[in-house]
Design a protein around this motif. Sequence first.
Motif, PDB file in Angstrom:
ATOM      1  N   ALA A  17       4.159  65.916  30.076  1.00  0.00           N
ATOM      2  CA  ALA A  17       4.502  66.592  28.809  1.00  0.00           C
ATOM      3  C   ALA A  17       5.988  66.892  28.698  1.00  0.00           C
ATOM      4  O   ALA A  17       6.455  67.282  27.631  1.00  0.00           O
ATOM      5  CB  ALA A  17       3.699  67.887  28.695  1.00  0.00           C
ATOM      6  N   SER A  19       8.596  64.985  28.712  1.00  0.00           N
ATOM      7  CA  SER A  19       9.525  63.979  28.187  1.00  0.00           C
ATOM      8  C   SER A  19       8.781  62.952  27.332  1.00  0.00           C
ATOM      9  O   SER A  19       7.550  62.854  27.388  1.00  0.00           O
ATOM     10  CB  SER A  19      10.181  63.289  29.410  1.00  0.00           C
ATOM     11  OG  SER A  19      10.835  62.107  29.079  1.00  0.00           O
ATOM     12  N   GLY A  40       4.161  68.319  34.309  1.00  0.00           N
ATOM     13  CA  GLY A  40       5.277  67.424  34.615  1.00  0.00           C
ATOM     14  C   GLY A  40       5.942  68.043  35.830  1.00  0.00           C
ATOM     15  O   GLY A  40       5.477  69.073  36.323  1.00  0.00           O
ATOM     16  N   GLY A 185       2.427  49.861  22.789  1.00  0.00           N
ATOM     17  CA  GLY A 185       3.447  48.822  22.993  1.00  0.00           C
ATOM     18  C   GLY A 185       4.717  49.531  23.420  1.00  0.00           C
ATOM     19  O   GLY A 185       4.669  50.544  24.119  1.00  0.00           O
ATOM     20  N   VAL A 187       7.738  51.972  23.273  1.00  0.00           N
ATOM     21  CA  VAL A 187       8.037  53.256  22.636  1.00  0.00           C
ATOM     22  C   VAL A 187       9.404  53.713  23.136  1.00  0.00           C
ATOM     23  O   VAL A 187       9.684  53.622  24.335  1.00  0.00           O
ATOM     24  CB  VAL A 187       6.964  54.319  22.994  1.00  0.00           C
ATOM     25  CG1 VAL A 187       7.252  55.633  22.280  1.00  0.00           C
ATOM     26  CG2 VAL A 187       5.558  53.817  22.651  1.00  0.00           C
TER      27      VAL A 187
HETATM   28  N1  LIG Z   1       7.675  54.115  26.612  1.00  0.00           N
HETATM   29  C1  LIG Z   1       6.908  53.042  26.488  1.00  0.00           C
HETATM   30  O1  LIG Z   1       7.298  52.012  25.898  1.00  0.00           O
HETATM   31  C2  LIG Z   1       5.516  53.058  27.038  1.00  0.00           C
HETATM   32  C3  LIG Z   1       4.680  51.987  26.703  1.00  0.00           C
HETATM   33  C4  LIG Z   1       3.385  51.955  27.189  1.00  0.00           C
HETATM   34  C5  LIG Z   1       2.932  52.985  27.993  1.00  0.00           C
HETATM   35  N2  LIG Z   1       3.771  54.011  28.315  1.00  0.00           N
HETATM   36  C6  LIG Z   1       3.234  55.055  29.179  1.00  0.00           C
HETATM   37  O2  LIG Z   1       3.344  56.282  28.508  1.00  0.00           O
HETATM   38  C7  LIG Z   1       3.445  57.332  29.463  1.00  0.00           C
HETATM   39  C8  LIG Z   1       4.633  58.213  29.110  1.00  0.00           C
HETATM   40  O3  LIG Z   1       5.818  57.439  29.259  1.00  0.00           O
HETATM   41  P1  LIG Z   1       7.168  57.746  28.479  1.00  0.00           P
HETATM   42  O4  LIG Z   1       7.643  56.472  27.935  1.00  0.00           O
HETATM   43  O5  LIG Z   1       7.032  58.905  27.603  1.00  0.00           O
HETATM   44  O6  LIG Z   1       8.123  58.052  29.737  1.00  0.00           O
HETATM   45  P2  LIG Z   1       9.048  59.302  30.131  1.00  0.00           P
HETATM   46  O7  LIG Z   1       9.778  59.810  28.948  1.00  0.00           O
HETATM   47  O8  LIG Z   1       9.807  58.864  31.323  1.00  0.00           O
HETATM   48  O9  LIG Z   1       7.966  60.401  30.557  1.00  0.00           O
HETATM   49  C9  LIG Z   1       7.225  60.257  31.717  1.00  0.00           C
HETATM   50  C10 LIG Z   1       6.505  61.557  31.977  1.00  0.00           C
HETATM   51  O10 LIG Z   1       5.734  61.413  33.176  1.00  0.00           O
HETATM   52  C11 LIG Z   1       6.053  62.498  34.049  1.00  0.00           C
HETATM   53  N3  LIG Z   1       5.990  62.094  35.445  1.00  0.00           N
HETATM   54  C12 LIG Z   1       6.521  60.988  36.003  1.00  0.00           C
HETATM   55  N4  LIG Z   1       6.334  61.001  37.324  1.00  0.00           N
HETATM   56  C13 LIG Z   1       5.655  62.140  37.613  1.00  0.00           C
HETATM   57  C14 LIG Z   1       5.174  62.732  38.800  1.00  0.00           C
HETATM   58  N5  LIG Z   1       5.346  62.152  40.006  1.00  0.00           N
HETATM   59  N6  LIG Z   1       4.527  63.920  38.719  1.00  0.00           N
HETATM   60  C15 LIG Z   1       4.343  64.523  37.524  1.00  0.00           C
HETATM   61  N7  LIG Z   1       4.777  64.013  36.364  1.00  0.00           N
HETATM   62  C16 LIG Z   1       5.428  62.844  36.412  1.00  0.00           C
HETATM   63  C17 LIG Z   1       7.464  62.904  33.680  1.00  0.00           C
HETATM   64  O11 LIG Z   1       7.667  64.248  34.003  1.00  0.00           O
HETATM   65  P3  LIG Z   1       8.784  64.781  35.026  1.00  0.00           P
HETATM   66  O12 LIG Z   1       9.963  63.899  34.927  1.00  0.00           O
HETATM   67  O13 LIG Z   1       8.993  66.189  34.557  1.00  0.00           O
HETATM   68  O14 LIG Z   1       8.115  64.723  36.341  1.00  0.00           O
HETATM   69  C18 LIG Z   1       7.471  62.717  32.172  1.00  0.00           C
HETATM   70  O15 LIG Z   1       6.979  63.863  31.526  1.00  0.00           O
HETATM   71  C19 LIG Z   1       3.577  56.655  30.818  1.00  0.00           C
HETATM   72  O16 LIG Z   1       2.321  56.606  31.459  1.00  0.00           O
HETATM   73  C20 LIG Z   1       4.025  55.256  30.454  1.00  0.00           C
HETATM   74  O17 LIG Z   1       3.654  54.310  31.440  1.00  0.00           O
HETATM   75  C21 LIG Z   1       5.036  54.077  27.861  1.00  0.00           C
END
Ligand SMILES: NC(=O)c1ccc[n+]([C@@H]2O[C@H](COP(=O)([O-])OP(=O)(O)OC[C@H]3O[C@@H](n4cnc5c(N)ncnc54)[C@H](OP(=O)(O)O)[C@@H]3O)[C@@H](O)[C@H]2O)c1
Length: 265
Positions: A17, A19, A40, A185, A187
């Motif tokens: 949550a 990011s 998070g 896809g 984001v």
């Molecule tokens: N962005 C895209 O294009 C995309 C596409 C398809 C799927 N997704 C999926 O969507 C989800 C969110 O991604 P996002 O793009 O929003 O990335 P993001 O902005 O990097 O956010 C990732 C989140 O996961 C948390 N996280 C990562 N490692 C963690 C750990 N070891 N323990 C606890 N929390 C952890 C981070 O929190 P902290 O940093 O505070 O730990 C952060 O809140 C992910 O599962 C990603 O694979 C993203």
Amino acid sequence: MDLSETDNRSVVWLTGASSGIGRELCLELIAQGHRVIASGRNEQALAKLAAHSDRVIPLAFDIADPNAVEQAGHKLAELTSHLDQVIVNAGSCEYLKFPDPDWSAATRVMAINYSGAVDCIRIALPLLKKASGRGHIVGIISQVVFAPFAQAEAYGASKAALSYFLDSLRVDVADSLDVTSVFPGFVKTPLTDRNHFSMPFIVSAEDAAKRILASLSKRPRRFIFPKRLHWLLKLSVICPRLWQKIMVADNKANNKDNTPVREKK
Ligand SMILES: NC(=O)c1ccc[n+]([C@@H]2O[C@H](COP(=O)([O-])OP(=O)(O)OC[C@H]3O[C@@H](n4cnc5c(N)ncnc54)[C@H](OP(=O)(O)O)[C@@H]3O)[C@@H](O)[C@H]2O)c1
């Protein structure tokens, strides 16, 4: 505080949550009146979210650390007597850059995207079974599972594992719980800001969160968006050789000015 005693609106546990997509999901959920236990590792980012509304309760821990997960399980049970929905969204991406990849990335990414997600579902289950209606498990996967992408061995495999886990779980808990797998896809988030390749049909995190939440109200088995990307990725099934040629060419072009992208911040 026992969240479930404060009123009868949904209690949602949301991981990741702090990011990107998760942050926007959290803001949208509280705007809709739900109560969110927001997880998070980044305590500051979670505190900022909690400053928006007393409907957000931060629960910071590292999902890749089994001891921290157990502690979080106890804390969850102190915070609420039930959960209506859990959204396992936390995720990380590391690319394997050949010919000399950092192989340990595969283990790290699996520990967060697969094992971490499964552990969160495990500790949420007893509380989901006490949901006011039917409990709902939601997994944020990725459209990466529909086609092989260069350097995505670790990320794609971890998401494919979670996808299968949720498909199987859906069968096992069908009597009492709904399970939705979400396949976004591209984001625009800190996770993709580090990418040096083209990301067709990319949407904002706010748009993604709105689309996801709109779909969840119907509790589908799967929600895939944007559909245009999904159709494009079908090329990898219909013409796998052509897909490979495109990926190889793309990878060579991108590698000219691409430095290895390694999580985390
Ligand atoms: N962005 C895209 O294009 C995309 C596409 C398809 C799927 N997704 C999926 O969507 C989800 C969110 O991604 P996002 O793009 O929003 O990335 P993001 O902005 O990097 O956010 C990732 C989140 O996961 C948390 N996280 C990562 N490692 C963690 C750990 N070891 N323990 C606890 N929390 C952890 C981070 O929190 P902290 O940093 O505070 O730990 C952060 O809140 C992910 O599962 C990603 O694979 C993203």
